[in-house]
Every structure is written in structure tokens, then in C-alpha cells.
Scaffold this motif. Structure first.
Motif, PDB file in Angstrom:
ATOM      1  N   GLY A   1      -5.365  24.989  84.425  1.00 40.24           N
ATOM      2  CA  GLY A   1      -4.584  23.868  83.922  1.00 40.24           C
ATOM      3  C   GLY A   1      -4.902  23.562  82.470  1.00 40.24           C
ATOM      4  N   ALA A   2      -5.787  24.354  81.865  1.00 40.19           N
ATOM      5  CA  ALA A   2      -6.190  24.119  80.479  1.00 40.19           C
ATOM      6  C   ALA A   2      -5.029  24.268  79.514  1.00 40.19           C
ATOM      7  N   ALA A   3      -4.074  25.122  79.848  1.00 42.04           N
ATOM      8  CA  ALA A   3      -2.929  25.327  78.954  1.00 42.04           C
ATOM      9  C   ALA A   3      -2.154  24.027  78.755  1.00 42.04           C
ATOM     10  N   THR A   4      -2.126  23.186  79.767  1.00 42.60           N
ATOM     11  CA  THR A   4      -1.398  21.914  79.650  1.00 42.60           C
ATOM     12  C   THR A   4      -2.217  20.841  78.941  1.00 42.60           C
ATOM     13  N   ARG A   5      -3.509  21.067  78.778  1.00 40.54           N
ATOM     14  CA  ARG A   5      -4.363  20.089  78.089  1.00 40.54           C
ATOM     15  C   ARG A   5      -4.574  20.441  76.619  1.00 40.54           C
ATOM     16  N   ASP A   6      -3.984  21.532  76.179  1.00 41.77           N
ATOM     17  CA  ASP A   6      -4.151  21.976  74.794  1.00 41.77           C
ATOM     18  C   ASP A   6      -2.776  22.282  74.204  1.00 41.77           C
ATOM     19  N   ILE A   7      -2.048  21.245  73.908  1.00 39.45           N
ATOM     20  CA  ILE A   7      -0.683  21.392  73.397  1.00 39.45           C
ATOM     21  C   ILE A   7      -0.673  21.147  71.885  1.00 39.45           C
ATOM     22  N   VAL A   8      -0.024  22.057  71.180  1.00 42.41           N
ATOM     23  CA  VAL A   8       0.154  21.901  69.736  1.00 42.41           C
ATOM     24  C   VAL A   8       1.636  22.073  69.410  1.00 42.41           C
ATOM     25  N   GLU A   9       2.074  21.433  68.355  1.00 40.16           N
ATOM     26  CA  GLU A   9       3.463  21.559  67.911  1.00 40.16           C
ATOM     27  C   GLU A   9       3.584  22.697  66.912  1.00 40.16           C
ATOM     28  N   ARG A  10       4.651  23.463  67.047  1.00 38.46           N
ATOM     29  CA  ARG A  10       4.961  24.524  66.096  1.00 38.46           C
ATOM     30  C   ARG A  10       6.429  24.396  65.702  1.00 38.46           C
ATOM     31  N   GLU A  11       6.701  24.680  64.447  1.00 34.12           N
ATOM     32  CA  GLU A  11       8.081  24.643  63.978  1.00 34.12           C
ATOM     33  C   GLU A  11       8.620  26.071  63.911  1.00 34.12           C
ATOM     34  N   LEU A  12       9.760  26.262  64.534  1.00 32.27           N
ATOM     35  CA  LEU A  12      10.461  27.541  64.475  1.00 32.27           C
ATOM     36  C   LEU A  12      11.616  27.409  63.508  1.00 32.27           C
ATOM     37  N   ARG A  13      11.844  28.469  62.736  1.00 31.63           N
ATOM     38  CA  ARG A  13      12.956  28.461  61.781  1.00 31.63           C
ATOM     39  C   ARG A  13      13.743  29.748  61.934  1.00 31.63           C
ATOM     40  N   THR A  14      15.037  29.631  61.746  1.00 33.09           N
ATOM     41  CA  THR A  14      15.914  30.800  61.729  1.00 33.09           C
ATOM     42  C   THR A  14      17.142  30.475  60.894  1.00 33.09           C
ATOM     43  N   ARG A  15      17.846  31.484  60.518  1.00 28.32           N
ATOM     44  CA  ARG A  15      19.079  31.304  59.764  1.00 28.32           C
ATOM     45  C   ARG A  15      20.224  31.794  60.638  1.00 28.32           C
ATOM     46  N   VAL A  16      21.165  30.909  60.898  1.00 27.92           N
ATOM     47  CA  VAL A  16      22.335  31.232  61.717  1.00 27.92           C
ATOM     48  C   VAL A  16      23.576  30.930  60.888  1.00 27.92           C
ATOM     49  N   GLY A  17      24.365  31.963  60.634  1.00 30.45           N
ATOM     50  CA  GLY A  17      25.580  31.775  59.840  1.00 30.45           C
ATOM     51  C   GLY A  17      25.299  31.219  58.460  1.00 30.45           C
ATOM     52  N   GLY A  18      24.173  31.610  57.884  1.00 30.89           N
ATOM     53  CA  GLY A  18      23.821  31.140  56.555  1.00 30.89           C
ATOM     54  C   GLY A  18      23.212  29.745  56.518  1.00 30.89           C
ATOM     55  N   ILE A  19      23.063  29.125  57.671  1.00 30.36           N
ATOM     56  CA  ILE A  19      22.486  27.777  57.745  1.00 30.36           C
ATOM     57  C   ILE A  19      21.114  27.864  58.401  1.00 30.36           C
ATOM     58  N   GLU A  20      20.119  27.296  57.717  1.00 34.45           N
ATOM     59  CA  GLU A  20      18.771  27.307  58.290  1.00 34.45           C
ATOM     60  C   GLU A  20      18.687  26.309  59.440  1.00 34.45           C
ATOM     61  N   GLN A  21      18.173  26.786  60.556  1.00 36.16           N
ATOM     62  CA  GLN A  21      17.955  25.951  61.731  1.00 36.16           C
ATOM     63  C   GLN A  21      16.453  25.802  61.948  1.00 36.16           C
ATOM     64  N   ARG A  22      16.040  24.615  62.373  1.00 37.61           N
ATOM     65  CA  ARG A  22      14.626  24.351  62.652  1.00 37.61           C
ATOM     66  C   ARG A  22      14.507  23.660  63.994  1.00 37.61           C
ATOM     67  N   ALA A  23      13.452  23.978  64.685  1.00 39.10           N
ATOM     68  CA  ALA A  23      13.153  23.301  65.952  1.00 39.10           C
ATOM     69  C   ALA A  23      11.646  23.168  66.072  1.00 39.10           C
ATOM     70  N   THR A  24      11.206  22.026  66.517  1.00 30.15           N
ATOM     71  CA  THR A  24       9.790  21.813  66.779  1.00 30.15           C
ATOM     72  C   THR A  24       9.586  21.929  68.284  1.00 30.15           C
ATOM     73  N   ILE A  25       8.643  22.781  68.670  1.00 28.52           N
ATOM     74  CA  ILE A  25       8.369  22.981  70.087  1.00 28.52           C
ATOM     75  C   ILE A  25       6.888  22.780  70.362  1.00 28.52           C
ATOM     76  N   ASN A  26       6.570  22.478  71.597  1.00 27.59           N
ATOM     77  CA  ASN A  26       5.185  22.390  72.038  1.00 27.59           C
ATOM     78  C   ASN A  26       4.774  23.728  72.631  1.00 27.59           C
ATOM     79  N   VAL A  27       3.636  24.217  72.203  1.00 27.98           N
ATOM     80  CA  VAL A  27       3.084  25.458  72.747  1.00 27.98           C
ATOM     81  C   VAL A  27       1.621  25.216  73.105  1.00 27.98           C
ATOM     82  N   THR A  28       1.075  26.131  73.855  1.00 31.09           N
ATOM     83  CA  THR A  28      -0.339  26.045  74.207  1.00 31.09           C
ATOM     84  C   THR A  28      -1.178  26.466  73.014  1.00 31.09           C
TER      85      THR A  28
END
Length: 169
Positions: free
Chosen positions: A20-47
Motif C-alpha cells: 500500500g506504499a504506492a498510495t502513501r507516496d503520491i507526487v504531482e507531475r505535469e504532462l505536456r503534448t502538442r495536439v494540432g499545434g496547440i500545447e496541452q498540459r495535464a497535471t496527474i498524480n503518480v507514485t
């Protein structure tokens, strides 16, 4: 934001058995990509590193797959935090002062599978690194020793007492 998986017929998630340690060690990461010439960003929680290594160690103990041994050794040596010492510190932050019995058993099992270069852990690591980097002239023996050393150092740092003030000797 909606994420589309073009051409995907099914999508699933896997729940790792473990501490269960994976659920007790959460960090935020930002993902970026370019779709149709527009930069997209999303913040997700990962272990985080500590939670990942504890989950992977538990998986290695229960599944006994070469992939788990490889993943652990690779992450110990090449994590962004700075190697086995930093990885051990990340695990200790997740665990706190006490290592639960099942976690200690899994950590000891990890160490047992990386005791000598002929053990399954370093063998799995070296074989996968060589397969992934056929273009490089890699020293098989050095890869084995690197894996043994990384896991040994990690195990020692996680399982030893951090404070000599607690040592009665």
C-alpha cells in the motif's frame, strides 16, 4: 479534459498487490503534448520513488519475474533523485521509523536475489540492459556487479537504523 485513445478497443488498470506504499507516496507531475499545434498540459498524480520501489519489491517477492528484478535495479541506479542512497532515503520517508514485518521480508528477499552476480536479480538486469542496448559494447560482468552493489547498498540503507543515538552499544 478528455483523453482519447484512438484505435484502442479496451483500456484497463492493474492493481498491484503489496504494502500500500504506492498510495502513501503520491507526487504531482505535469504532462505536456502538442495536439494540432496547440500545447496541452495535464497535471496527474503518480507514485513517488519510495512508493514505487516498495510496490516493486513486493511484486518481485510475489511474482518472481525477471522484469521486476530488472526494474528495481535500473531504478535504483538511474533514478532522478541520485542513485541507491537517495532511493533508500525516499523509501525511509514513506516507511517512517518502523519497517513492517512483511515489508522487511520483501526487502530481505530482494537482497537475497541480488547477493552474488550469478543470482537471478543481477542476471535479469544485465540481460535486459544488453538486449536494450545492442549498439553499445557493455561489460556483462560489470553490469552484474553494478546491480549487486546497488541493491546491497539500498537494502543496507533502508534496513539499518538511521540514528546511532538509538544504538545501545
Amino acid at each position: 479534459m478528455t483523453v482519447h485513445f484512438d484505435g484502442c478497443r479496451q483500456l484497463g488498470a492493474v492493481n498491484l498487490r503489496g504494502t500500500g506504499a504506492a498510495t502513501r507516496d503520491i507526487v504531482e507531475r505535469e504532462l505536456r503534448t502538442r495536439v494540432g499545434g496547440i500545447e496541452q498540459r495535464a497535471t496527474i498524480n503518480v507514485t513517488g520513488l519510495g512508493g514505487y520501489l516498495l510496490a516493486k519489491t513486493a511484486a518481485g517477492r510475489s511474482r518472481r519475474k525477471a522484469k521486476d528484478w530488472y526494474d528495481i535495479a535500473y531504478v535504483l541506479m538511474f533514478n532522478d533523485a541520485g542513485g541507491p542512497t537517495a532511493a533508500a532515503a525516499a523509501v525511509r520517508r514513506v516507511l517512517g521509523e518502523e519497517i513492517p514485518g512483511s515489508t522487511h521480508t520483501a526487502l530481505d528477499d530482494l537482497a537475497d536475489n541480488f547477493t552474488t552476480p550469478s543470482d537471478q536479480g543481477p542476471q535479469a538486469y544485465a540481460e535486459q540492459i544488453i538486449a536494450d542496448h545492442v549498439d553499445l559494447d557493455l561489460d556483462h560482468r560489470a553490469l552484474l556487479v553494478d546491480a549487486v552493489t546497488a541493491v546491497h547498498d539500498f537494502h543496507r540503507l533502508v534496513t539499518e537504523r538511521w540514528s546511532s543515538a538509538d544504538d545501545p552499544s
